[in-house]
Design an enzyme around this catalytic site. Structure first.
Site, PDB file in Angstrom:
ATOM      1  N   THR A  96      -4.682  24.750   9.385  1.00 49.30           N
ATOM      2  CA  THR A  96      -5.575  25.479   8.485  1.00 49.30           C
ATOM      3  C   THR A  96      -6.364  26.499   9.304  1.00 49.30           C
ATOM      4  OG1 THR A  96      -5.746  23.495   7.141  1.00 49.30           O
ATOM      5  CG2 THR A  96      -7.415  25.181   6.775  1.00 49.30           C
ATOM      6  N   THR A 134       6.106  23.795   8.261  1.00 49.97           N
ATOM      7  CA  THR A 134       5.721  23.934   6.851  1.00 49.97           C
ATOM      8  C   THR A 134       4.967  25.252   6.680  1.00 49.97           C
ATOM      9  OG1 THR A 134       5.540  21.548   6.690  1.00 49.97           O
ATOM     10  CG2 THR A 134       4.401  22.848   4.990  1.00 49.97           C
ATOM     11  N   GLY A 275      -4.927  10.469   5.605  1.00 49.01           N
ATOM     12  CA  GLY A 275      -5.155  11.344   6.750  1.00 49.01           C
ATOM     13  C   GLY A 275      -3.839  11.968   7.158  1.00 49.01           C
ATOM     14  N   CYS A 278      -0.947  16.861   7.781  1.00 51.19           N
ATOM     15  CA  CYS A 278      -0.306  17.751   6.806  1.00 51.19           C
ATOM     16  C   CYS A 278      -0.831  17.695   5.375  1.00 51.19           C
ATOM     17  CB  CYS A 278       1.186  17.507   6.822  1.00 51.19           C
ATOM     18  SG  CYS A 278       1.900  18.067   8.382  1.00 51.19           S
ATOM     19  N   PHE A 279      -1.105  16.523   4.828  1.00 53.41           N
ATOM     20  CA  PHE A 279      -1.449  16.478   3.397  1.00 53.41           C
ATOM     21  C   PHE A 279      -2.587  17.452   3.067  1.00 53.41           C
ATOM     22  CE2 PHE A 279       0.239  12.007   2.064  1.00 53.41           C
ATOM     23  CZ  PHE A 279       1.519  12.517   2.094  1.00 53.41           C
TER      24      PHE A 279
HETATM   25  N1  LIG Z   1       3.663  15.945  11.899  1.00 53.18           N
HETATM   26  C1  LIG Z   1       4.488  15.698  10.909  1.00 53.18           C
HETATM   27  O1  LIG Z   1       4.746  14.544  10.574  1.00 53.18           O
HETATM   28  C2  LIG Z   1       5.124  16.798  10.133  1.00 53.18           C
HETATM   29  C3  LIG Z   1       4.819  18.134  10.386  1.00 53.18           C
HETATM   30  N2  LIG Z   1       5.435  19.135   9.680  1.00 53.18           N
HETATM   31  C4  LIG Z   1       5.171  20.536   9.983  1.00 53.18           C
HETATM   32  O2  LIG Z   1       5.840  20.853  11.212  1.00 53.18           O
HETATM   33  C5  LIG Z   1       5.093  21.818  11.967  1.00 53.18           C
HETATM   34  C6  LIG Z   1       4.823  21.271  13.352  1.00 53.18           C
HETATM   35  O3  LIG Z   1       4.041  20.122  13.227  1.00 53.18           O
HETATM   36  P1  LIG Z   1       3.806  19.130  14.458  1.00 53.18           P
HETATM   37  O4  LIG Z   1       5.097  18.932  15.181  1.00 53.18           O
HETATM   38  O5  LIG Z   1       3.094  17.950  13.922  1.00 53.18           O
HETATM   39  O6  LIG Z   1       2.829  20.024  15.360  1.00 53.18           O
HETATM   40  P2  LIG Z   1       2.429  19.783  16.888  1.00 53.18           P
HETATM   41  O7  LIG Z   1       1.119  20.419  17.077  1.00 53.18           O
HETATM   42  O8  LIG Z   1       2.625  18.354  17.258  1.00 53.18           O
HETATM   43  O9  LIG Z   1       3.538  20.623  17.710  1.00 53.18           O
HETATM   44  C7  LIG Z   1       3.647  21.999  17.691  1.00 53.18           C
HETATM   45  C8  LIG Z   1       4.008  22.486  19.108  1.00 53.18           C
HETATM   46  O10 LIG Z   1       4.304  23.883  19.064  1.00 53.18           O
HETATM   47  C9  LIG Z   1       3.907  24.437  20.313  1.00 53.18           C
HETATM   48  N3  LIG Z   1       3.796  25.898  20.190  1.00 53.18           N
HETATM   49  C10 LIG Z   1       2.919  26.620  19.423  1.00 53.18           C
HETATM   50  N4  LIG Z   1       3.173  27.933  19.552  1.00 53.18           N
HETATM   51  C11 LIG Z   1       4.202  28.059  20.403  1.00 53.18           C
HETATM   52  C12 LIG Z   1       4.923  29.176  20.920  1.00 53.18           C
HETATM   53  N5  LIG Z   1       4.622  30.423  20.555  1.00 53.18           N
HETATM   54  N6  LIG Z   1       5.942  28.943  21.777  1.00 53.18           N
HETATM   55  C13 LIG Z   1       6.262  27.680  22.155  1.00 53.18           C
HETATM   56  N7  LIG Z   1       5.619  26.572  21.673  1.00 53.18           N
HETATM   57  C14 LIG Z   1       4.610  26.769  20.814  1.00 53.18           C
HETATM   58  C15 LIG Z   1       2.588  23.746  20.605  1.00 53.18           C
HETATM   59  O11 LIG Z   1       2.276  23.833  21.997  1.00 53.18           O
HETATM   60  C16 LIG Z   1       2.884  22.311  20.134  1.00 53.18           C
HETATM   61  O12 LIG Z   1       3.332  21.487  21.195  1.00 53.18           O
HETATM   62  C17 LIG Z   1       3.840  22.101  11.126  1.00 53.18           C
HETATM   63  O13 LIG Z   1       4.084  23.232  10.344  1.00 53.18           O
HETATM   64  C18 LIG Z   1       3.725  20.883  10.236  1.00 53.18           C
HETATM   65  O14 LIG Z   1       3.091  21.187   9.014  1.00 53.18           O
HETATM   66  C19 LIG Z   1       6.377  18.844   8.734  1.00 53.18           C
HETATM   67  C20 LIG Z   1       6.731  17.546   8.461  1.00 53.18           C
HETATM   68  C21 LIG Z   1       6.147  16.417   9.135  1.00 53.18           C
HETATM   69  O1  LIG Z   2       4.591  17.075   6.017  1.00 50.62           O
HETATM   70  C1  LIG Z   2       4.278  16.087   6.645  1.00 50.62           C
HETATM   71  O2  LIG Z   2       3.596  16.088   7.672  1.00 50.62           O
HETATM   72  C2  LIG Z   2       4.660  14.729   6.168  1.00 50.62           C
HETATM   73  O3  LIG Z   2       3.502  14.208   5.479  1.00 50.62           O
HETATM   74  C3  LIG Z   2       3.648  12.879   5.028  1.00 50.62           C
HETATM   75  O4  LIG Z   2       3.926  12.013   6.119  1.00 50.62           O
HETATM   76  P1  LIG Z   2       2.773  11.437   7.074  1.00 50.62           P
HETATM   77  O5  LIG Z   2       1.523  12.211   6.878  1.00 50.62           O
HETATM   78  O6  LIG Z   2       3.355  11.373   8.428  1.00 50.62           O
HETATM   79  O7  LIG Z   2       2.559   9.929   6.600  1.00 50.62           O
HETATM   80  P2  LIG Z   2       2.431   9.250   5.142  1.00 50.62           P
HETATM   81  O8  LIG Z   2       3.173   7.984   5.173  1.00 50.62           O
HETATM   82  O9  LIG Z   2       2.755  10.190   4.063  1.00 50.62           O
HETATM   83  O10 LIG Z   2       0.881   8.890   5.086  1.00 50.62           O
HETATM   84  C4  LIG Z   2      -0.110   9.899   4.958  1.00 50.62           C
HETATM   85  C5  LIG Z   2      -1.463   9.245   4.729  1.00 50.62           C
HETATM   86  O11 LIG Z   2      -1.527   8.656   3.440  1.00 50.62           O
HETATM   87  C6  LIG Z   2      -1.927   7.303   3.527  1.00 50.62           C
HETATM   88  N1  LIG Z   2      -1.301   6.556   2.409  1.00 50.62           N
HETATM   89  C7  LIG Z   2       0.044   6.572   2.254  1.00 50.62           C
HETATM   90  C8  LIG Z   2       0.630   5.913   1.192  1.00 50.62           C
HETATM   91  C9  LIG Z   2      -0.180   5.211   0.270  1.00 50.62           C
HETATM   92  O12 LIG Z   2       0.292   4.593  -0.712  1.00 50.62           O
HETATM   93  N2  LIG Z   2      -1.521   5.205   0.472  1.00 50.62           N
HETATM   94  C10 LIG Z   2      -2.110   5.872   1.512  1.00 50.62           C
HETATM   95  O13 LIG Z   2      -3.346   5.853   1.647  1.00 50.62           O
HETATM   96  C11 LIG Z   2      -1.472   6.877   4.902  1.00 50.62           C
HETATM   97  O14 LIG Z   2      -2.162   5.758   5.366  1.00 50.62           O
HETATM   98  C12 LIG Z   2      -1.770   8.117   5.711  1.00 50.62           C
HETATM   99  O15 LIG Z   2      -3.132   8.170   6.068  1.00 50.62           O
HETATM  100  C13 LIG Z   2       4.830  12.802   4.050  1.00 50.62           C
HETATM  101  O16 LIG Z   2       5.012  11.445   3.649  1.00 50.62           O
HETATM  102  C14 LIG Z   2       6.099  13.313   4.716  1.00 50.62           C
HETATM  103  O17 LIG Z   2       7.169  13.324   3.777  1.00 50.62           O
HETATM  104  C15 LIG Z   2       5.846  14.735   5.226  1.00 50.62           C
HETATM  105  O18 LIG Z   2       6.990  15.213   5.902  1.00 50.62           O
END
Ligand SMILES: NC(=O)C1=CN([C@@H]2O[C@H](COP(=O)(O)OP(=O)(O)OC[C@H]3O[C@@H](n4cnc5c(N)ncnc54)[C@H](O)[C@@H]3O)[C@@H](O)[C@H]2O)C=CC1
Ligand SMILES: O=C(O)[C@H]1O[C@H](OP(=O)(O)OP(=O)(O)OC[C@H]2O[C@@H](n3ccc(=O)[nH]c3=O)[C@H](O)[C@@H]2O)[C@H](O)[C@@H](O)[C@@H]1O
EC number: 1.1.1.22
Length: 464
Positions: A96, A134, A275, A278-279
């Site tokens: 954000t 995303t 938490g 992403c949400f």
């Molecule tokens: N964390 C999750 O569970 C999920 C995240 N996403 C999306 O995926 C994207 C990445 O999320 P995370 O992996 O959690 O982020 P993260 O912050 O863990 O990793 C991103 C990485 O990109 C690197 N980076 C940034 N700019 C760069 C550049 N110009 N060149 C090289 N490296 C660079 C950073 O140093 C960092 O290590 C976000 O858009 C997020 O919304 C989607 C689904 C699940």
């Molecule tokens: O875009 C993303 O980053 C991801 O966000 C979530 O995944 P994540 O945040 O890793 O984990 P969740 O299992 O979704 O839990 C999110 C939060 O909701 C809470 N939660 C989950 C489920 C529930 O029934 N109640 C509840 O409070 C969890 O404890 C946690 O704090 C989505 O589930 C993924 O599909 C998506 O890819």
């Protein structure tokens, strides 16, 4: 169709690391290089002991151990990896915005733009660019503009391939996803690029689970999926408050409504608030986009999911104060759990941070135990809020490596994360070492309330 033999992924975070590790595991014929500017992070991914990789996920270190050095590589040589790749995934963070227009609402796309400019500068032959991060709907248009106007005259196809993995179950989700979504241009070149990416996933995912759409539907679907999931949690959290006033039980309500196949049982768990990185960010992004198109009602509708979530976190903290006789000043409160959910070391936007912050405002002393979160992370999370001087946080918050030590001599315990091991603790021993009356605030409906009450605890669980 382009034959893909080399993939590069920019961003070695919670998505880039696990996603590419699984592609490398399932496609030994493809060389996968994950690059990042963060040298420490890349060094950790390359740590000889795969238990020390920077992302904790069940099963991930085994996948990395299998593929790393064979066809999976982690590197800081961004230009080299871009140059050599046929297909480039962009998996950088899209937080954000914290400044300027859209502050606190819109997605900060500066890292995405930097990637696009870097790719344009380096690429000497045609490439497929995959949005894995995303992104707001229509970002592909921005990418296309930058790539085609600053590049070396080579052709780029842009695909959207959002990631749906959840932390804690990432490997399972990547190996057996409900679906993979790929959006691309509707013209012939676009369809060819889509097919190239489909053929990679088809190495282990049944074709009928690989959905293809236009690029805008794919970008938007990711925001909508997260908004719908979070909405279910906020809906149940709103009902949890009503349950607490009416002697209804939110777990029973969840079971009753979740048995309706149209509603389904998943994501109905009331909690201290959702938490994760992403949400909140993705819903704020959806709200911001809607507002920027003048769609006030749409924006207000989704914003309520966040408002409810903030209320739930605040309500949990306020209830602790109320039940501790309206003052927690100088009282010790143990936090079981700091991560935003179980089975991850990720603490981004964890409810624990905000509950702690509110209790610190009331001058409580907080003793934290989390099986996977390090002490410096707990302090960093609170310091980042900048609510009070750093020394005050450090004096009032202490992190323990042993749960029994964390709970010793406390007035109350708050369960903030649903780690399975909390259920199996010796609760009699914990009770014996606490101040009386010993109170438990279960923010996850995790513990056996009946058993705890028999021991002598006063227990308050969410929604009952
Ligand atoms: N964390 C999750 O569970 C999920 C995240 N996403 C999306 O995926 C994207 C990445 O999320 P995370 O992996 O959690 O982020 P993260 O912050 O863990 O990793 C991103 C990485 O990109 C690197 N980076 C940034 N700019 C760069 C550049 N110009 N060149 C090289 N490296 C660079 C950073 O140093 C960092 O290590 C976000 O858009 C997020 O919304 C989607 C689904 C699940
Ligand atoms: O875009 C993303 O980053 C991801 O966000 C979530 O995944 P994540 O945040 O890793 O984990 P969740 O299992 O979704 O839990 C999110 C939060 O909701 C809470 N939660 C989950 C489920 C529930 O029934 N109640 C509840 O409070 C969890 O404890 C946690 O704090 C989505 O589930 C993924 O599909 C998506 O890819």
């Amino acid at each position: 169709m382009k034959n893909i033999t080399k993939i590069c992924c920019i961003g070695a975070g919670y998505v880039g690391g696990p996603t590419m590790a699984v592609i490398a595991k399932q496609c030994p014929h493809i060389t996968v290089t994950v690059v990042d500017l963060n040298e420490a992070r890349i060094a950790a991914w390359n740590d000889e002991n795969t238990e020390n990789i920077p992302v904790y996920e069940p099963g991930l270190s085994e996948v990395v151990a299998e593929a790393r050095g064979r066809n999976l590589f982690f590197s800081t040589e961004v230009d080299k990896a871009i140059d050599e790749a046929d297909m480039i995934f962009i998996s950088v963070n899209t937080p954000t915005k914290t400044y300027g227009a859209g502050k606190g609402m819109g997605a900060d796309l500066k890292y995405i733009e930097l990637c696009a400019r870097q790719i344009a500068k380096v690429a000497k032959d045609d490439k497929i660019i995959v949005e894995k991060s995303t992104l707001p709907v229509r970002t592909a248009e921005t990418l296309r503009d930058i790539l085609h106007n600053t590049g070396n005259g080579v052709k780029f196809q842009i695909l959207s391939n959002p990631e749906f993995l959840a932390e804690g179950t990432a490997i399972e989700d990547l190996l057996m996803p409900d679906r993979v979504l790929i959006g691309g241009d509707t013209n012939e070149e676009g369809q060819e690029a889509i097919e190239a990416l489909v053929s990679i996933y088809a190495n282990w995912i049944p074709r009928e689970r690989i959905l293809t759409t236009n690029v805008w539907s794919s970008e938007l679907s990711k925001l909508v999926a997260n908004a719908m999931l979070a909405q279910r949690i906020s809906s149940m959290n709103s009902i949890s408050e009503l349950c607490e006033k009416t002697e209804a039980n939110v777990n029973e309500v969840a079971r009753a409504i979740g048995s309706d196949s149209r509603i389904g049982p998943k994501f109905l768990k009331a909690s201290v608030g959702f938490g994760g990185s992403c949400f909140q960010k993705d819903i704020l992004n959806l709200v911001y986009i809607s507002r920027s198109f003048g769609l006030q009602e749409v924006a207000d509708y989704w914003e309520q999911v966040i408002i409810m979530n903030d209320h739930q976190k605040r309500r949990f903290a306020e209830n602790i104060v109320k039940k501790l006789y309206n003052t927690v000043a100088g009282k010790k409160i143990a936090f079981l759990g700091w991560a935003f959910k179980k089975d991850t070391n990720d603490t981004r936007e964890s409810a624990a941070i905000y509950v702690a912050d509110l209790l610190l405002n009331e001058q409580a002393d907080i003793k934290v135990f989390d099986p996977k979160v390090e002490e410096k992370q707990v302090h960093a999370d609170l310091d980042y809020l900048a609510t009070r001087p750093v020394e005050e946080n450090h004096n009032a918050v202490h992190v323990f490596a042993d749960p029994y030590e964390a709970c010793k001599d406390t007035h109350a315990i708050a369960v903030l994360t649903e780690w399975d091991e909390f259920k199996d603790y010796d609760w009699q021993r914990i009770y014996d070492n606490m101040l009386k009356p010993a109170k438990i605030f279960d923010g996850r409906n995790l513990l056996d309330v009946k058993k705890l009450r028999e021991i002598g605890f006063s227990v308050q669980a969410i929604g009952s």
